[in-house]
Motif scaffolding. Sequence first.
Motif, mmCIF file in Angstrom:
data_model
loop_
_atom_site.group_PDB
_atom_site.id
_atom_site.type_symbol
_atom_site.label_atom_id
_atom_site.label_comp_id
_atom_site.label_asym_id
_atom_site.label_seq_id
_atom_site.Cartn_x
_atom_site.Cartn_y
_atom_site.Cartn_z
ATOM 1 N N PRO A 12 4.016 17.344 -0.991
ATOM 2 C CA PRO A 12 3.559 18.440 -0.299
ATOM 3 C C PRO A 12 2.691 17.765 0.908
ATOM 4 O O PRO A 12 2.306 18.642 2.122
ATOM 5 N N ASP A 13 3.119 16.382 1.199
ATOM 6 C CA ASP A 13 2.591 15.943 2.598
ATOM 7 C C ASP A 13 4.051 16.168 3.526
ATOM 8 O O ASP A 13 3.925 15.495 4.771
ATOM 9 N N ASP A 14 5.020 16.524 3.004
ATOM 10 C CA ASP A 14 6.199 16.715 3.906
ATOM 11 C C ASP A 14 5.925 17.646 5.103
ATOM 12 O O ASP A 14 5.167 18.702 5.262
ATOM 13 N N PRO A 15 6.030 16.966 6.356
ATOM 14 C CA PRO A 15 5.606 17.696 7.623
ATOM 15 C C PRO A 15 6.115 19.010 7.728
ATOM 16 O O PRO A 15 5.698 19.963 8.637
ATOM 17 N N CYS A 16 7.351 19.435 7.001
ATOM 18 C CA CYS A 16 7.840 20.783 7.476
ATOM 19 C C CYS A 16 6.915 21.833 6.725
ATOM 20 O O CYS A 16 6.862 22.981 7.007
ATOM 21 N N LEU A 17 6.013 21.600 5.896
ATOM 22 C CA LEU A 17 4.921 22.638 5.239
ATOM 23 C C LEU A 17 3.604 22.749 6.303
ATOM 24 O O LEU A 17 2.713 23.444 5.907
ATOM 25 N N ASP A 18 3.773 21.986 7.297
ATOM 26 C CA ASP A 18 2.677 22.091 8.293
ATOM 27 C C ASP A 18 3.247 23.162 9.272
ATOM 28 O O ASP A 18 4.135 23.030 9.915
ATOM 29 N N SER A 75 -2.559 34.151 6.054
ATOM 30 C CA SER A 75 -2.682 34.982 7.129
ATOM 31 C C SER A 75 -1.775 34.933 7.943
ATOM 32 O O SER A 75 -0.626 33.972 7.662
ATOM 33 N N ARG A 76 -1.807 35.545 9.055
ATOM 34 C CA ARG A 76 -0.641 35.599 10.257
ATOM 35 C C ARG A 76 -0.354 34.041 10.415
ATOM 36 O O ARG A 76 0.690 33.559 10.873
ATOM 37 N N ASP A 77 -1.352 33.229 10.522
ATOM 38 C CA ASP A 77 -1.496 31.752 11.135
ATOM 39 C C ASP A 77 -0.766 30.707 10.021
ATOM 40 O O ASP A 77 -0.223 29.789 10.436
ATOM 41 N N HIS A 78 -1.089 31.056 8.817
ATOM 42 C CA HIS A 78 -0.329 30.099 7.801
ATOM 43 C C HIS A 78 0.036 30.650 6.723
ATOM 44 O O HIS A 78 -0.794 32.050 6.249
ATOM 45 N N GLY A 79 1.094 30.486 5.826
ATOM 46 C CA GLY A 79 1.399 31.151 4.926
ATOM 47 C C GLY A 79 1.090 30.630 3.399
ATOM 48 O O GLY A 79 1.452 31.059 2.568
ATOM 49 N N TYR A 80 0.241 29.962 3.452
ATOM 50 C CA TYR A 80 -0.275 28.879 2.184
ATOM 51 C C TYR A 80 -1.628 29.517 1.683
ATOM 52 O O TYR A 80 -2.271 30.091 2.604
ATOM 53 N N ILE A 81 -1.936 29.517 0.585
ATOM 54 C CA ILE A 81 -3.245 30.110 -0.092
ATOM 55 C C ILE A 81 -4.135 28.428 0.032
ATOM 56 O O ILE A 81 -3.611 27.480 -0.403
ATOM 57 N N SER A 82 -5.162 28.331 0.788
ATOM 58 C CA SER A 82 -5.928 27.125 1.018
ATOM 59 C C SER A 82 -7.206 27.309 -0.199
ATOM 60 O O SER A 82 -7.738 28.285 -0.465
ATOM 61 N N LEU A 83 -7.123 26.034 -0.729
ATOM 62 C CA LEU A 83 -8.227 25.857 -1.917
ATOM 63 C C LEU A 83 -9.250 24.731 -1.561
ATOM 64 O O LEU A 83 -8.882 23.809 -1.303
ATOM 65 N N ALA A 84 -10.617 25.364 -1.619
ATOM 66 C CA ALA A 84 -11.616 24.061 -1.679
ATOM 67 C C ALA A 84 -12.434 24.186 -3.122
ATOM 68 O O ALA A 84 -12.693 24.907 -3.763
ATOM 69 N N SER A 108 -0.502 21.851 -3.777
ATOM 70 C CA SER A 108 -0.542 20.446 -3.738
ATOM 71 C C SER A 108 -1.700 19.735 -4.182
ATOM 72 O O SER A 108 -2.838 20.135 -4.394
ATOM 73 N N TRP A 109 -1.621 18.289 -4.751
ATOM 74 C CA TRP A 109 -2.772 17.768 -5.343
ATOM 75 C C TRP A 109 -2.820 16.538 -4.641
ATOM 76 O O TRP A 109 -2.371 16.097 -3.739
ATOM 77 N N PHE A 110 -3.241 15.351 -5.484
ATOM 78 C CA PHE A 110 -3.704 14.110 -4.754
ATOM 79 C C PHE A 110 -2.462 13.065 -4.562
ATOM 80 O O PHE A 110 -1.392 13.358 -5.582
ATOM 81 N N ASP A 111 -2.513 12.089 -3.733
ATOM 82 C CA ASP A 111 -1.619 10.989 -3.800
ATOM 83 C C ASP A 111 -0.044 11.608 -3.404
ATOM 84 O O ASP A 111 0.955 11.061 -3.599
ATOM 85 N N GLY A 112 0.015 12.648 -2.503
ATOM 86 C CA GLY A 112 1.190 13.338 -2.040
ATOM 87 C C GLY A 112 2.039 13.846 -3.375
ATOM 88 O O GLY A 112 3.093 13.865 -3.476
ATOM 89 N N GLN A 113 1.331 14.436 -4.113
ATOM 90 C CA GLN A 113 2.021 14.745 -5.426
ATOM 91 C C GLN A 113 1.842 16.376 -5.648
ATOM 92 O O GLN A 113 0.898 16.953 -5.151
#
Length: 123
Positions: A12-18, A75-84, A108-113
């Motif tokens: 999930p740390d792949d820059p293409c997801l940014d 949203s229009r600005d990002h296509g992912y669901i953000s979780l806190a 996406s979880w911890f340690d790039g997994q």
Amino acid sequence: MYRFDGPPPATPDDPCLDDSPYLTGLVPENPSLPFGPVAETRAVFERHVPGIRWNDRGNGFARQGGFQMHVLMPSRDHGYISLALDDYGTAARYLRAIEAERPDWYTSWFDGQWLRQTPAPEE
């Protein structure tokens, strides 16, 4: 949380997801897909996260005891669901249930997994 039609990037740390505009042209196109109708996406969370409520901006919030989850829809600005989250064990249990229902959704979880790459705790 992302949605893919096929295997996700290795991490999930792949820059293409940014979705940042400054990466346009520097990294491959983001392979994630839209989640679909908001009502259907909310319904998945409602089936698995007890007591989740939605505000008029489309954000979800659940609280029970020491557990809290804030869900920011795409949203229009990002296509992912953000979780806190603040209780990762409880959150992981709910998110694993969501991923079991929707195998095209990846958290996406911890340690790039991805969450599904991490071992589930023994019950």
